[in-house]
Design an enzyme around this catalytic site. Structure first.
Site, short mmCIF file in Angstrom:
data_model
loop_
_atom_site.label_atom_id
_atom_site.label_comp_id
_atom_site.label_asym_id
_atom_site.label_seq_id
_atom_site.Cartn_x
_atom_site.Cartn_y
_atom_site.Cartn_z
N ARG A 1 13.81 5.73 5.88
CA ARG A 1 13.60 4.27 5.88
C ARG A 1 14.81 3.66 6.57
O ARG A 1 15.94 3.82 6.11
CB ARG A 1 13.46 3.72 4.45
CG ARG A 1 13.50 2.20 4.42
CD ARG A 1 13.14 1.60 3.09
NE ARG A 1 11.71 1.64 2.85
CZ ARG A 1 11.07 0.91 1.93
NH1 ARG A 1 11.75 0.07 1.17
NH2 ARG A 1 9.77 1.01 1.77
N ARG B 1 0.39 4.29 -3.76
CA ARG B 1 1.43 4.86 -2.91
C ARG B 1 1.64 6.32 -3.27
O ARG B 1 1.82 7.17 -2.41
CB ARG B 1 2.76 4.09 -3.08
CG ARG B 1 2.72 2.62 -2.63
CD ARG B 1 2.55 2.50 -1.12
NE ARG B 1 3.57 3.22 -0.38
CZ ARG B 1 4.78 2.74 -0.12
NH1 ARG B 1 5.11 1.53 -0.48
NH2 ARG B 1 5.66 3.46 0.57
N GLN C 1 2.48 2.54 3.52
CA GLN C 1 1.86 1.45 2.75
C GLN C 1 0.39 1.28 3.14
O GLN C 1 -0.46 1.00 2.31
CB GLN C 1 2.62 0.14 2.99
CG GLN C 1 2.09 -1.02 2.19
CD GLN C 1 2.31 -0.87 0.69
OE1 GLN C 1 3.42 -0.61 0.26
NE2 GLN C 1 1.26 -1.02 -0.11
N ASP D 1 2.67 -10.83 2.96
CA ASP D 1 3.93 -10.11 2.74
C ASP D 1 5.04 -11.16 2.71
O ASP D 1 4.81 -12.34 3.03
CB ASP D 1 4.13 -9.10 3.89
CG ASP D 1 5.32 -8.16 3.68
OD1 ASP D 1 5.86 -8.11 2.55
OD2 ASP D 1 5.71 -7.48 4.65
N HIS E 1 5.11 0.24 8.79
CA HIS E 1 5.18 0.74 7.41
C HIS E 1 3.90 1.53 7.13
O HIS E 1 3.05 1.11 6.33
CB HIS E 1 5.34 -0.44 6.45
CG HIS E 1 5.76 -0.05 5.07
ND1 HIS E 1 6.11 1.24 4.72
CD2 HIS E 1 5.88 -0.78 3.92
CE1 HIS E 1 6.43 1.28 3.44
NE2 HIS E 1 6.29 0.07 2.93
N CYS F 1 2.05 -5.73 -0.33
CA CYS F 1 2.73 -4.43 -0.46
C CYS F 1 3.78 -4.45 -1.56
O CYS F 1 4.15 -3.39 -2.07
CB CYS F 1 3.33 -4.02 0.87
SG CYS F 1 4.63 -5.13 1.48
#
Ligand code: CP
Ligand code: NVA
Length: 301
Positions: A102, A285, A132, A217, A129, A257
């Site tokens: 990440r 996830r 996700q 988001d 991402h 998310c």
């Protein structure tokens, strides 16, 4: 040996497979069956940004599979003292079996992957991402069936999550309507990959009308904290509140998310709405990432 740096590293049939496999792994876990294909295997996790879901999902995934995960942050590794990404990739990949990264610039994970001997997974960059999206697709499929032919509204920033939704629209064949403030559109190069499936506007009501899924988001992503004030002002008309959500289809789901800022991009009422599936989305996830790790290390089952 293959990497997962964006959703586009998967063929459409592989994405379908991953979702089916995640459901199987989820059912196996719920039934308490022990399945340990990764005994003595190790996942290295490089986190240059904070995380709750991604880290815990990957750690539990490896524990479930009989392996282990190592958490590495720049604060207490040589990465933070300037050891080059190329050298870090070469060293880590001689010891661990798979690596999650990440970080900020997407180019950094691409460089890391080039120098790695083992599969590299994108655990979020400024650009994408993809993990996700595996969870989001899984969650929609569980609640409503196939995404193909559906209408998805993205309300807010043209950020990493939005870019991964663009990839998903192209791979899965759904209509994605993006509503963002002027100046906060997704990258043109990403949009160009899915022109037939994606429309862009600056009116959230237009994007949400009759949608099957409404997604938003945070207004300031990790690394953009300094822009917070300007962003708060620009995004204010893009809050997903009950009135906006009511314009979507009567069966529409809401996803985020997480982490969410209630009162900013989403209201308490929408987070807690009967058709908000954010907690299933977060749990998924785990199941989606288990399917991903298994695919990269063991192939199709
Ligand atoms: N959604 C998500 O990636 O959460 P974390 O930042 O907590 O990992
Ligand atoms: N767009 C957000 C997603 C967090 C999971 C960020 O990059 O901070």
């Amino acid at each position: 040996m293959r990497h997962f740096l964006s959703l586009c590293d998967l063929a459409p049939a592989e994405l379908d497979y991953l979702i089916r496999r995640a459901r199987v792994l989820k059912a196996m876990r719920a039934a308490g069956s022990v399945y340990e294909p990764l005994r003595n295997r190790t996942l290295g996790m490089v986190f240059e940004k904070s995380s709750t879901r991604t880290r815990v999902a990957f750690e539990v995934a490896m524990a479930d599979f009989g392996g282990q995960a190592i958490f590495l942050s720049p604060h207490d590794t040589q990465l933070g003292r300037g050891e080059p990404i190329e050298d870090t990739a070469r060293v880590l990949s001689r010891m661990v079996d798979i690596i999650m990264v990440r970080t900020f610039e997407h180019e950094k994970i691409q460089t890391f992957a080039r120098y790695s001997r083992v599969p590299v997974i994108n655990g979020l960059t400024d650009m994408f991402h993809p993990c996700q999206l595996l969870a989001d697709v899984l969650t929609f499929v569980e609640h409503r069936g196939e995404l193909r032919g559906r209408r998805v509204a993205w309300v807010g920033d043209g950020n990493n999550m939005c870019h991964s939704y663009v990839n998903a629209a192209m791979l899965l064949g759904f209509e994605l309507r993006i509503a963002c403030p002027q100046g906060y559109a997704p990258a043109p190069a990403v949009l160009a990959t899915a022109a037939a499936n994606v429309t862009l506007c600056h009116d959230p009501r237009q994007a949400v009308r009759d949608a099957d899924l409404v997604v938003t988001d945070v207004w300031a992503s990790m690394g953009q904290e300094g822009e917070s004030n300007a962003r708060m002002a620009a995004f204010r008309p893009f809050q997903v509140d009950e009135e906006l959500f009511a314009l979507a289809g009567s069966d529409a789901l809401f996803m985020h998310c997480l982490p969410a800022h209630r009162g900013e991009e989403v209201t308490v009422g929408v987070m807690d709405h009967a058709r908000s599936v954010v907690w299933d989305e977060a749990e998924n996830r785990l199941h989606a990432q288990k399917a991903l790790i298994e695919l990269l290390l063991c192939g199709v089952q």
